[in-house]
Design a protein around this motif. Structure first.
Motif, mmCIF file in Angstrom:
data_model
loop_
_atom_site.group_PDB
_atom_site.id
_atom_site.type_symbol
_atom_site.label_atom_id
_atom_site.label_comp_id
_atom_site.label_asym_id
_atom_site.label_seq_id
_atom_site.Cartn_x
_atom_site.Cartn_y
_atom_site.Cartn_z
ATOM 1 N N SER A 23 0.826 -1.209 0.000
ATOM 2 C CA SER A 23 0.000 0.000 0.000
ATOM 3 C C SER A 23 0.864 1.264 0.000
ATOM 4 N N VAL A 24 2.140 1.103 -0.373
ATOM 5 C CA VAL A 24 3.063 2.243 -0.408
ATOM 6 C C VAL A 24 3.165 2.792 -1.830
ATOM 7 N N SER A 75 -3.930 10.210 0.613
ATOM 8 C CA SER A 75 -3.895 10.348 2.076
ATOM 9 C C SER A 75 -3.158 9.158 2.677
ATOM 10 N N GLY A 76 -2.389 9.430 3.728
ATOM 11 C CA GLY A 76 -1.677 8.352 4.399
ATOM 12 C C GLY A 76 -0.572 8.886 5.278
ATOM 13 N N LYS A 77 0.444 8.044 5.522
ATOM 14 C CA LYS A 77 1.563 8.392 6.396
ATOM 15 C C LYS A 77 2.856 8.337 5.586
ATOM 16 N N GLU A 104 7.632 8.830 -0.056
ATOM 17 C CA GLU A 104 6.843 7.607 -0.146
ATOM 18 C C GLU A 104 5.801 7.672 0.957
ATOM 19 N N VAL A 105 4.593 7.230 0.622
ATOM 20 C CA VAL A 105 3.463 7.300 1.546
ATOM 21 C C VAL A 105 2.788 5.941 1.624
ATOM 22 N N GLU A 106 2.529 5.491 2.857
ATOM 23 C CA GLU A 106 1.682 4.307 3.038
ATOM 24 C C GLU A 106 0.250 4.808 3.021
ATOM 25 N N VAL A 107 -0.478 4.396 1.994
ATOM 26 C CA VAL A 107 -1.826 4.914 1.756
ATOM 27 C C VAL A 107 -2.793 4.408 2.817
ATOM 28 N N GLU A 113 -8.820 2.749 -4.716
ATOM 29 C CA GLU A 113 -9.874 3.761 -4.597
ATOM 30 C C GLU A 113 -9.270 5.170 -4.648
ATOM 31 N N GLN A 114 -8.146 5.370 -3.953
ATOM 32 C CA GLN A 114 -7.510 6.690 -3.970
ATOM 33 C C GLN A 114 -6.954 7.010 -5.360
ATOM 34 N N LEU A 115 -6.421 6.000 -6.043
ATOM 35 C CA LEU A 115 -5.862 6.234 -7.384
ATOM 36 C C LEU A 115 -6.949 6.585 -8.396
ATOM 37 N N GLN A 116 -8.170 6.113 -8.166
ATOM 38 C CA GLN A 116 -9.281 6.408 -9.086
ATOM 39 C C GLN A 116 -9.580 7.896 -9.164
ATOM 40 N N SER A 117 -9.232 8.652 -8.129
ATOM 41 C CA SER A 117 -9.507 10.089 -8.152
ATOM 42 C C SER A 117 -8.443 10.861 -8.944
#
Length: 130
Positions: A23-24, A75-77, A104-107, A113-117
């Motif tokens: 999920s990164v 969104s993520g860390k 780099e972000v862990e979503v 779903e986030q990539l769809q936007s």
């Protein structure tokens, strides 16, 4: 014509997202954006461990022409920052999709779903041509 990489998703703010495993994701700015900014002289990024939100500012990028905000496309860390940019911010100009990546972000939640936007490479090219 700007170079648009196929295996990435793009925001209308000209950031790109690439899956880095699990999920990164890895985030940077597009070739188009670095051309618009000109010679990059400084990049301010969030610390590893920071929470980021989609479409929120995560730092700034300074060029000889201007200072611009960087926005997170997801969104993520933050799990990792590109330390090389501290001493070599010009990597953003010479290698916007490779050595010039930013964080780099862990979503948080569902990655797809986030990539769809975001825009696909084809949609981003059309956006640039509008």
């Amino acid at each position: 014509m700007s170079n648009v990489k196929e295996n990435r998703w793009y925001s209308k703010d000209h950031e790109w997202v690439e899956k880095a495993g699990g999920s990164v994701v890895r985030i940077g700015i597009s070739d188009f954006a670095q051309h618009q900014l000109g010679d990059i002289v400084f990049v301010e990024l969030p610390e590893a461990g920071a929470d980021v939100a989609a479409e929120e500012s995560i730092g700034t990028i300074e060029s000889v022409k201007t200072v611009s905000d960087l926005f997170s496309p997801v969104s993520g860390k933050v799990t990792k920052i590109n330390d090389a940019l501290e001493s070599e911010p010009e990597l953003v100009n010479s290698e916007p999709y490779d050595g010039g990546w930013m964080i780099e972000v862990e979503v948080e939640g569902d990655l797809d779903e986030q990539l769809q936007s975001l825009l696909t490479a084809e949609q981003y090219e059309q956006f640039l041509n509008e």
